[in-house]
Design a protein around this motif. Structure first.
Motif, short mmCIF file in Angstrom:
data_model
loop_
_atom_site.label_atom_id
_atom_site.label_comp_id
_atom_site.label_asym_id
_atom_site.label_seq_id
_atom_site.Cartn_x
_atom_site.Cartn_y
_atom_site.Cartn_z
N HIS A 227 0.67 -1.10 -0.02
CA HIS A 227 0.02 -0.01 0.08
C HIS A 227 0.92 1.26 0.06
N PRO A 228 0.52 2.26 -0.77
CA PRO A 228 1.11 3.31 -0.95
C PRO A 228 0.85 4.46 0.34
N HIS A 229 1.52 4.40 1.21
CA HIS A 229 1.09 5.60 2.53
C HIS A 229 1.27 6.86 1.95
N HIS A 230 0.33 7.89 2.35
CA HIS A 230 0.43 9.34 2.00
C HIS A 230 1.83 9.70 2.00
N ARG A 231 2.50 10.49 1.18
CA ARG A 231 3.63 11.00 1.12
C ARG A 231 3.82 12.35 1.89
N ASP A 232 2.83 13.12 1.69
CA ASP A 232 3.11 14.43 2.43
C ASP A 232 1.97 14.70 3.84
N TYR A 233 2.35 15.66 4.43
CA TYR A 233 1.78 15.67 5.86
C TYR A 233 0.39 16.06 5.81
N ALA A 234 0.04 16.98 4.85
CA ALA A 234 -1.30 17.59 4.86
C ALA A 234 -2.23 16.43 4.41
N ALA A 235 -2.06 15.50 3.46
CA ALA A 235 -2.56 14.32 3.10
C ALA A 235 -2.62 13.33 4.44
N LEU A 236 -1.66 13.17 5.06
CA LEU A 236 -1.89 12.46 6.41
C LEU A 236 -2.83 12.92 7.32
N ARG A 237 -2.65 14.15 7.39
CA ARG A 237 -3.63 14.78 8.53
C ARG A 237 -5.04 14.38 8.21
N ARG A 238 -5.48 14.77 6.94
CA ARG A 238 -6.74 14.42 6.50
C ARG A 238 -7.09 12.93 6.72
N GLN A 239 -6.02 12.12 6.31
CA GLN A 239 -6.25 10.59 6.41
C GLN A 239 -6.76 10.07 7.91
N VAL A 240 -5.92 10.66 8.79
CA VAL A 240 -6.23 10.35 10.43
C VAL A 240 -7.30 11.04 10.81
N TYR A 241 -7.75 12.08 10.31
CA TYR A 241 -8.92 12.67 10.80
C TYR A 241 -10.16 11.60 10.08
N GLY A 242 -9.64 11.29 9.05
CA GLY A 242 -11.00 10.18 8.57
C GLY A 242 -10.98 8.90 9.11
N TYR A 243 -9.88 8.65 9.50
CA TYR A 243 -9.80 7.09 10.49
C TYR A 243 -10.57 7.58 11.66
N GLY A 244 -10.51 8.53 12.34
CA GLY A 244 -11.16 9.14 13.58
C GLY A 244 -12.57 8.97 13.22
N ALA A 245 -12.95 9.79 12.35
CA ALA A 245 -14.41 10.01 12.27
C ALA A 245 -14.99 8.84 11.83
N GLY A 246 -14.35 7.64 10.71
CA GLY A 246 -14.81 6.44 10.47
C GLY A 246 -15.09 5.69 11.73
N LEU A 247 -14.06 5.64 12.62
CA LEU A 247 -14.17 4.73 13.82
C LEU A 247 -15.65 5.40 14.68
#
Length: 729
Positions: free
Chosen positions: A629-649
């Motif tokens: 899996h290609p993890h997100h390369r940059d910080y902004a995308a990673l921040r959106r991703q972890v926010y989405g993980y929290g929202a999904g949980l």
């Protein structure tokens, strides 16, 4: 008119935008005042560079020699320019014939440092009626509040701007810690550069000329409320970065006037229009308030590590640590050459997953000294023998001897990523086992590129089908495919992964060996670990579920977790999962109120795993079923991703409470264990060689978790009638 030579620089990074790039370059070639030279800078995409060079052999086509991103590409073009004026045009903008003459004409005044033009939005799907003029900057266009005639501004707009080359050089170039990348939407690099230039040249001015016009394409994907909100959040983060470098007074001087005058006037104007009988006016007024609030949240919660000398080096979040080489090596395979090092520099370490006959046995973190050329050299560092034939031996072709599984369908949901999808399909085709059918679901498609790819794709012995699902959301896409499945087993993966050659073989074998298993998940390993953001993801253990097989059910195989089975994240991930088709249909498929593409941002896979256990099924984790899996390369995308993980949980847990009220008792009784587990997720222990996991990411995930329950209620209301739809064959 100034007599200085003008160099036009067009930067590009996406092969999917090649037609727009051609239009942009042709519009520059058609200017009433031709430029002295045109430089096309390609941002770390060799295929696109070759394609552009063949299309425009008379032009200089350069490779970005700096860090990935728009700022690095612009700095590369500026360094190569010979003109005294450098003019920047976005690759998806088309300039009017008099554009360059209007921009460069102002440089006859010696105090002029730079000039920006007017970017008119060209909406691919029509302008949304709820979109306010005051927020056209969200899509990189000119907005209400800019001067309506030639006038001074604090900073230029990057889509269309010209600067004296010596001004850019004296200011230190564009800050590569800011600016858009291939996956991130952070900006404000032009603002920060102009502020530094004004400090260096205090008597200079920047002008805005509405007569220098370009037409800027706005894809349909950007005309959505979710994009609007996320872009406003990213802008807030970028403004925070700028103010840390320049001070609040300078960094927000224009924004304060915009908030005090332009936005209140916009709200009043649109409310008046609503009162006069235009309902969309009320929506535009509400959107102005939403945009202001989202930008403020991004500004107040931003915690990205920054450099004290931003112009002197690359982005700290991209290059603060050396890249790591991820390897999945089977001891039975022949040695193979190592890939070339990325632009960030040579690999300092390797993350190595060791397999024996396809089964993971060990993980190793291996220091490299630069002399290694093959996987055998890496294995020698840990004393592991290379059991396969030599490097000169011809590689075995997995697909040549692949056997088919007529009882299996593979589903790949995708949206506007045909290049990544093609790589995924190629990796499936190279497997030791091939399915009877591959179904590609084109979800809320913005164009027909995916349909054309699937129509022309051939996989020997396999039927490749195209399914279109216009409702956005990963769960909707998976349910659309499920209706078309005619096999006993159905396997799901994402469009951006590479599957290991034995992936399908191993994830389906468990159904043969254990008739009680109705769901299987597999290992998700990193495809690249070039950047700090990617290494943070891997160190946090978001995807890793271990090297040993695990079994879960409601009988003797219950996890040692007081939140079982509600804490479904321990079961696996939706990028690598398989089901007995009949069982998945019997539990209603996937919850359409959850998933990427909906307001809940995720949780559809968690809900499916939970439903399997809740309805008496068995779920088996198969570590030998590996996808990369290609993890997100940059910080902004990673921040959106972890926010989405929290929202999904959070959304998944709310769903558990609604569908099974006794879940509240379990959660309350075990709240201390739940809080301790959550603390471990939000604050992972420091990883060797990495900076501490940012508190900003922890806050983002916590914020997403807090909003998840409300998001699920909203989404469940919107999808009422098909939230628990029973999928018919």
């Amino acid at each position: 008119m100034t007599g200085e030579r003008a160099t036009v620089i067009v930067c590009a990074n996406s092969s999917d935008r090649f037609p727009q790039l051609v239009s942009a370059v042709e519009s520059v070639l058609g200017q009433t005042r031709p430029p002295a030279e045109i430089l096309v800078v390609i941002d770390h995409n060799p295929e696109l560079r070759g394609r552009v060079a063949r299309r425009f052999p008379e032009l200089a086509v350069l490779e970005n020699i700096g860090p990935p991103g728009l700022s690095g590409a612009r700095n590369t073009g500026t360094a190569a320019a010979t003109g005294g004026i450098v003019v920047y045009l976005d690759d998806d903008a088309v300039a009017d014939p008099g554009w360059l003459e209007s921009l460069t004409g102002h440089f006859s005044r010696p105090e002029v440092l730079g000039v920006s033009g007017y970017a008119e939005p060209r909406w691919a799907a029509g302008r949304p009626r709820w979109w306010p003029d005051e927020f056209d900057w969200v899509v990189g266009c000119s907005y209400r509040g800019l001067p309506e005639s030639v006038g001074e501004v604090r900073n230029l707009m990057g889509c269309t701007m010209a600067l004296r080359r010596h001004v850019v050089e004296a200011a230190g170039g564009f800050d590569t810690a800011l600016g858009r990348t291939g996956t991130g939407a952070a900006g404000c690099e032009e603002t920060e550069l102009c502020i530094r230039a004004s400090e260096r040249f205090p008597h200079g001015v920047f002008l805005h000329d509405p007569g220098a016009r370009v037409r800027h394409l706005v894809p349909a994907t950007r005309g959505t409320l979710s994009y609007f909100r996320s872009r406003c959040l990213a802008e807030g983060v970028s403004k925070r970065l700028v103010t840390r470098r320049t001070g609040v007074g300078t960094g927000l001087s224009t924004e304060v006037a915009y908030v005090r005058r332009t936005l209140p006037a916009g709200i009043v104007r649109n409310l008046v229009q609503a009162w006069r009988g235009e309902p969309a006016g009320l929506a535009r007024a509400a959107t102005i308030a939403l945009g202001l609030g989202a930008t403020a949240v991004g500004y107040l919660t931003a915690g990205v590590p920054v450099s004290r000398t931003p112009a002197a080096g690359p982005a700290p979040t991209a290059d603060a640590v050396p890249p790591v080489l991820p390897l999945v090596v089977d001891l039975a395979d022949p040695p193979r050459p190592l890939p070339d090092a990325p632009a960030q520099g040579p690999y300092a370490r390797a993350w190595c997953l060791i397999l024996e006959d396809g089964t993971p046995v060990e993980e190793h973190d291996i220091a490299l000294d630069g002399t290694e050329t093959t996987t055998a050299d890496v294995l020698a560092r840990i004393g592991a023998p290379a059991l396969g034939p030599g490097l000169d031996s011809p590689p075995a072709s997995a697909s040549a001897s692949a056997r088919g599984r007529d009882d299996t369908t593979v589903v790949v949901a995708t949206r506007a990523r045909p290049a990544r999808l093609a790589e995924c399909l190629d990796s499936i085709a190279a497997g030791t086992v091939l399915p009877r059918t591959v179904i590609v679901v084109d979800n809320a498609r913005p164009d027909d590129l995916t349909e054309k790819l699937v129509a022309g794709y051939r996989m020997e012995g396999v039927t490749v089908e195209y399914v279109r699902e216009d409702r956005p959301g990963l769960a909707h896409a998976h349910n659309a495919a499920l209706r078309c499945v005619g096999t006993e087993l159905v396997v799901f993966t994402d469009d951006d992964v590479w599957v290991h050659e034995r992936w399908l073989e191993n994830i389906t074998d468990v159904f043969d060996t254990d008739p009680e298993t109705v769901c299987a998940t597999g290992m998700i390993a990193p495809r690249e670990l070039d950047t700090l953001a990617q290494q943070w993801v891997e160190a946090q253990g978001v995807y890793s579920k271990g090297l040993r097989p695990l079994v879960f059910d409601n009988a003797e195989h219950r996890a040692d977790n007081p939140m079982y089975p509600y804490a479904a994240g321990t079961f696996g991930s939706g990028a690598n999962m398989a089901f007995r088709t009949a069982h998945l249909r019997s539990i209603g498929g996937f919850d359409g109120a959850l998933g990427t593409g909906t307001v809940t941002k995720g949780g559809d896979d968690l809900a499916a795993f939970y439903d399997v256990i809740r309805h008496g099924g068995r779920l088996t984790y198969v570590p030998s079923a590996i996808v990369l899996h290609p993890h997100h390369r940059d910080y902004a995308a990673l921040r959106r991703q972890v926010y989405g993980y929290g929202a999904g949980l959070g959304a998944h847990l709310m769903r558990c409470v609604l569908d099974e009220p006794r879940a509240v008792v379990t959660m309350v009784r075990n709240h201390r264990a739940a809080v301790a587990r959550l603390s471990t997720i939000l604050h992972p222990p420091p990883a060797r060689g990495l900076p501490a996991y940012p508190r900003d990411l922890s806050r983002a995930q916590r914020s997403g978790l807090a909003t998840g329950p409300v998001r699920y209620l909203i989404s469940r209301y919107r999808t009422r009638g098909d939230v628990r739809e029973r999928i018919a064959a």
